[in-house]
Design a protein around this motif. Sequence first.
Motif, PDB file in Angstrom:
ATOM      1  N   TYR A 255       4.082  32.294  26.570  1.00 22.86           N
ATOM      2  CA  TYR A 255       3.580  30.941  26.777  1.00 22.86           C
ATOM      3  C   TYR A 255       2.080  30.941  27.055  1.00 22.86           C
ATOM      4  O   TYR A 255       1.570  31.775  27.801  1.00 22.86           O
ATOM      5  CB  TYR A 255       4.302  30.276  27.952  1.00 22.86           C
ATOM      6  CG  TYR A 255       5.717  29.878  27.626  1.00 22.86           C
ATOM      7  CD1 TYR A 255       6.014  28.583  27.205  1.00 22.86           C
ATOM      8  CD2 TYR A 255       6.759  30.806  27.723  1.00 22.86           C
ATOM      9  CE1 TYR A 255       7.323  28.216  26.904  1.00 22.86           C
ATOM     10  CE2 TYR A 255       8.060  30.444  27.419  1.00 22.86           C
ATOM     11  CZ  TYR A 255       8.339  29.151  27.011  1.00 22.86           C
ATOM     12  OH  TYR A 255       9.634  28.791  26.708  1.00 22.86           O
ATOM     13  N   MET A 256       1.388  29.973  26.460  1.00 17.29           N
ATOM     14  CA  MET A 256      -0.040  29.780  26.686  1.00 17.29           C
ATOM     15  C   MET A 256      -0.305  28.276  26.764  1.00 17.29           C
ATOM     16  O   MET A 256      -0.374  27.594  25.747  1.00 17.29           O
ATOM     17  CB  MET A 256      -0.881  30.429  25.576  1.00 17.29           C
ATOM     18  CG  MET A 256      -0.409  30.154  24.157  1.00 17.29           C
ATOM     19  SD  MET A 256      -1.416  30.952  22.877  1.00 17.29           S
ATOM     20  CE  MET A 256      -2.871  29.900  22.856  1.00 17.29           C
ATOM     21  N   PRO A 257      -0.417  27.707  27.955  1.00 17.25           N
ATOM     22  CA  PRO A 257      -0.693  26.278  28.076  1.00 17.25           C
ATOM     23  C   PRO A 257      -2.047  25.945  27.467  1.00 17.25           C
ATOM     24  O   PRO A 257      -3.003  26.712  27.567  1.00 17.25           O
ATOM     25  CB  PRO A 257      -0.684  26.035  29.583  1.00 17.25           C
ATOM     26  CG  PRO A 257      -0.987  27.365  30.194  1.00 17.25           C
ATOM     27  CD  PRO A 257      -0.386  28.375  29.272  1.00 17.25           C
ATOM     28  N   ILE A 258      -2.102  24.782  26.815  1.00 19.50           N
ATOM     29  CA  ILE A 258      -3.326  24.292  26.181  1.00 19.50           C
ATOM     30  C   ILE A 258      -3.616  22.919  26.778  1.00 19.50           C
ATOM     31  O   ILE A 258      -2.720  22.084  26.894  1.00 19.50           O
ATOM     32  CB  ILE A 258      -3.169  24.208  24.655  1.00 19.50           C
ATOM     33  CG1 ILE A 258      -2.824  25.595  24.070  1.00 19.50           C
ATOM     34  CG2 ILE A 258      -4.439  23.674  24.006  1.00 19.50           C
ATOM     35  CD1 ILE A 258      -2.483  25.572  22.581  1.00 19.50           C
ATOM     36  N   PHE A 259      -4.884  22.666  27.138  1.00 17.26           N
ATOM     37  CA  PHE A 259      -5.199  21.453  27.896  1.00 17.26           C
ATOM     38  C   PHE A 259      -6.611  20.979  27.569  1.00 17.26           C
ATOM     39  O   PHE A 259      -7.462  21.738  27.096  1.00 17.26           O
ATOM     40  CB  PHE A 259      -5.075  21.724  29.400  1.00 17.26           C
ATOM     41  CG  PHE A 259      -5.472  23.116  29.797  1.00 17.26           C
ATOM     42  CD1 PHE A 259      -6.802  23.472  29.928  1.00 17.26           C
ATOM     43  CD2 PHE A 259      -4.493  24.101  29.995  1.00 17.26           C
ATOM     44  CE1 PHE A 259      -7.165  24.761  30.262  1.00 17.26           C
ATOM     45  CE2 PHE A 259      -4.850  25.405  30.327  1.00 17.26           C
ATOM     46  CZ  PHE A 259      -6.193  25.723  30.467  1.00 17.26           C
ATOM     47  N   GLN A 260      -6.842  19.677  27.838  1.00 17.77           N
ATOM     48  CA  GLN A 260      -8.167  19.098  27.607  1.00 17.77           C
ATOM     49  C   GLN A 260      -9.193  19.719  28.539  1.00 17.77           C
ATOM     50  O   GLN A 260      -8.876  20.141  29.652  1.00 17.77           O
ATOM     51  CB  GLN A 260      -8.157  17.574  27.786  1.00 17.77           C
ATOM     52  CG  GLN A 260      -7.698  17.096  29.166  1.00 17.77           C
ATOM     53  CD  GLN A 260      -8.639  16.089  29.820  1.00 17.77           C
ATOM     54  OE1 GLN A 260      -9.773  16.417  30.130  1.00 17.77           O
ATOM     55  NE2 GLN A 260      -8.135  14.882  30.056  1.00 17.77           N
ATOM     56  N   SER A 261     -10.435  19.729  28.079  1.00 23.15           N
ATOM     57  CA  SER A 261     -11.495  20.430  28.814  1.00 23.15           C
ATOM     58  C   SER A 261     -12.436  19.449  29.510  1.00 23.15           C
ATOM     59  O   SER A 261     -13.614  19.336  29.154  1.00 23.15           O
ATOM     60  CB  SER A 261     -12.285  21.325  27.858  1.00 23.15           C
ATOM     61  OG  SER A 261     -12.769  20.566  26.752  1.00 23.15           O
ATOM     62  N   GLY A 262     -11.923  18.745  30.498  1.00 25.64           N
ATOM     63  CA  GLY A 262     -12.777  17.909  31.337  1.00 25.64           C
ATOM     64  C   GLY A 262     -13.513  16.834  30.572  1.00 25.64           C
ATOM     65  O   GLY A 262     -12.937  15.853  30.127  1.00 25.64           O
ATOM     66  N   PHE A 263     -14.818  17.022  30.386  1.00 23.71           N
ATOM     67  CA  PHE A 263     -15.642  16.067  29.648  1.00 23.71           C
ATOM     68  C   PHE A 263     -15.750  16.416  28.169  1.00 23.71           C
ATOM     69  O   PHE A 263     -16.532  15.794  27.451  1.00 23.71           O
ATOM     70  CB  PHE A 263     -17.047  15.992  30.261  1.00 23.71           C
ATOM     71  CG  PHE A 263     -17.092  15.281  31.585  1.00 23.71           C
ATOM     72  CD1 PHE A 263     -16.407  14.099  31.782  1.00 23.71           C
ATOM     73  CD2 PHE A 263     -17.835  15.801  32.634  1.00 23.71           C
ATOM     74  CE1 PHE A 263     -16.459  13.435  33.010  1.00 23.71           C
ATOM     75  CE2 PHE A 263     -17.900  15.140  33.850  1.00 23.71           C
ATOM     76  CZ  PHE A 263     -17.213  13.953  34.041  1.00 23.71           C
ATOM     77  N   GLY A 264     -15.010  17.431  27.692  1.00 24.17           N
ATOM     78  CA  GLY A 264     -15.043  17.752  26.260  1.00 24.17           C
ATOM     79  C   GLY A 264     -15.736  19.066  25.973  1.00 24.17           C
ATOM     80  O   GLY A 264     -15.624  20.028  26.726  1.00 24.17           O
ATOM     81  N   ASP A 265     -16.485  19.100  24.873  1.00 24.00           N
ATOM     82  CA  ASP A 265     -17.125  20.337  24.438  1.00 24.00           C
ATOM     83  C   ASP A 265     -18.224  20.761  25.404  1.00 24.00           C
ATOM     84  O   ASP A 265     -18.868  19.941  26.055  1.00 24.00           O
ATOM     85  CB  ASP A 265     -17.706  20.156  23.039  1.00 24.00           C
ATOM     86  CG  ASP A 265     -16.629  19.877  21.990  1.00 24.00           C
ATOM     87  OD1 ASP A 265     -15.444  20.095  22.303  1.00 24.00           O
ATOM     88  OD2 ASP A 265     -16.981  19.437  20.876  1.00 24.00           O
ATOM     89  N   GLY A 266     -18.427  22.066  25.480  1.00 29.53           N
ATOM     90  CA  GLY A 266     -19.438  22.608  26.382  1.00 29.53           C
ATOM     91  C   GLY A 266     -19.139  24.055  26.708  1.00 29.53           C
ATOM     92  O   GLY A 266     -18.330  24.704  26.035  1.00 29.53           O
ATOM     93  N   THR A 267     -19.780  24.560  27.749  1.00 27.04           N
ATOM     94  CA  THR A 267     -19.555  25.919  28.228  1.00 27.04           C
ATOM     95  C   THR A 267     -19.118  25.836  29.680  1.00 27.04           C
ATOM     96  O   THR A 267     -19.787  25.193  30.496  1.00 27.04           O
ATOM     97  CB  THR A 267     -20.832  26.770  28.111  1.00 27.04           C
ATOM     98  OG1 THR A 267     -21.259  26.801  26.746  1.00 27.04           O
ATOM     99  CG2 THR A 267     -20.576  28.197  28.582  1.00 27.04           C
ATOM    100  N   TYR A 268     -17.991  26.467  30.000  1.00 32.21           N
ATOM    101  CA  TYR A 268     -17.373  26.295  31.311  1.00 32.21           C
ATOM    102  C   TYR A 268     -17.127  27.644  31.981  1.00 32.21           C
ATOM    103  O   TYR A 268     -16.652  28.587  31.343  1.00 32.21           O
ATOM    104  CB  TYR A 268     -16.044  25.553  31.169  1.00 32.21           C
ATOM    105  CG  TYR A 268     -16.206  24.175  30.569  1.00 32.21           C
ATOM    106  CD1 TYR A 268     -16.675  23.121  31.344  1.00 32.21           C
ATOM    107  CD2 TYR A 268     -15.905  23.939  29.230  1.00 32.21           C
ATOM    108  CE1 TYR A 268     -16.830  21.855  30.801  1.00 32.21           C
ATOM    109  CE2 TYR A 268     -16.064  22.683  28.679  1.00 32.21           C
ATOM    110  CZ  TYR A 268     -16.526  21.638  29.472  1.00 32.21           C
ATOM    111  OH  TYR A 268     -16.689  20.384  28.933  1.00 32.21           O
ATOM    112  N   PRO A 269     -17.405  27.725  33.290  1.00 30.89           N
ATOM    113  CA  PRO A 269     -17.191  28.992  34.009  1.00 30.89           C
ATOM    114  C   PRO A 269     -15.724  29.208  34.376  1.00 30.89           C
ATOM    115  O   PRO A 269     -14.984  28.253  34.611  1.00 30.89           O
ATOM    116  CB  PRO A 269     -18.049  28.821  35.265  1.00 30.89           C
ATOM    117  CG  PRO A 269     -18.040  27.347  35.516  1.00 30.89           C
ATOM    118  CD  PRO A 269     -18.024  26.698  34.148  1.00 30.89           C
ATOM    119  N   VAL A 270     -15.359  30.464  34.445  1.00 32.29           N
ATOM    120  CA  VAL A 270     -14.027  30.888  34.873  1.00 32.29           C
ATOM    121  C   VAL A 270     -14.211  31.848  36.040  1.00 32.29           C
ATOM    122  O   VAL A 270     -15.052  32.751  35.978  1.00 32.29           O
ATOM    123  CB  VAL A 270     -13.264  31.595  33.734  1.00 32.29           C
ATOM    124  CG1 VAL A 270     -11.866  31.997  34.191  1.00 32.29           C
ATOM    125  CG2 VAL A 270     -13.186  30.704  32.498  1.00 32.29           C
TER     126      VAL A 270
END
Length: 245
Positions: A201-216
Amino acid sequence: MKPTNEWMKIWKEKRDILSGPNDLNEYFELDEIAGQKLDWLSFGKVSVPSGEILVRDPLVYLNKDEEPYFEKVPTGEFEAVGAVVVSEEDCARYAAVRVKFNDNKAVRFGEALLGHEDIKDLEEGEYFGFNVDAGLGTILDKETLLAFDEFFMNWHKENPEGNIYDDYFADIFKKNYEENPKYQRDGGDWINWCVPGTNLYMPIFQSGFGDGTYPVYFGYDENDSICCLIIEFIDIKMAYEDEEQ
């Protein structure tokens, strides 16, 4: 790729800068930040059979050659939970996503890295993160990645003119919205997807405000062991501080 001794030395020296500006525990413990109401939403389980984990945009930046983070995490199946900014003026925004590997509390955070980034000149407030160009993120294990890549390649062989989101995933997202409408737009904002022919399983979800670069970030407990992973899609204090004022 295994980090070099020199890279590891710099990584340890840069611990404070790589920790990020926020206490990410707050996203999952407080019901309001910067005047914004928060709630939480389960995206279902993540399969982690190898402990080699990565976070990517599943439709643009995911192929069998993608590298996992150099630090391994506990193996098993774990729940992915989204911290949702709930607003009457906007759609629900997924500000952060967390996977807890145990019940230990994170006492510090550090950016999840591949182990060969150029961190020597990293400055306060900078991060590496992962790129999003399809408005989506996913968390998955290296074994799941290989299974996904095989599925993806076979799907395109059978559908050479097809678009895998429009012709495959869109119906799955819409169905999930119909079954679980809370904090989703009518086209669907998340799914708990199992790679066909596997139990991965690999959940897929929206990324906040959309396209961009996000820290993990990895969260570390009092024994300095990894106890969770958190994606920060929205720095709530930074994004909404003007509204609060």
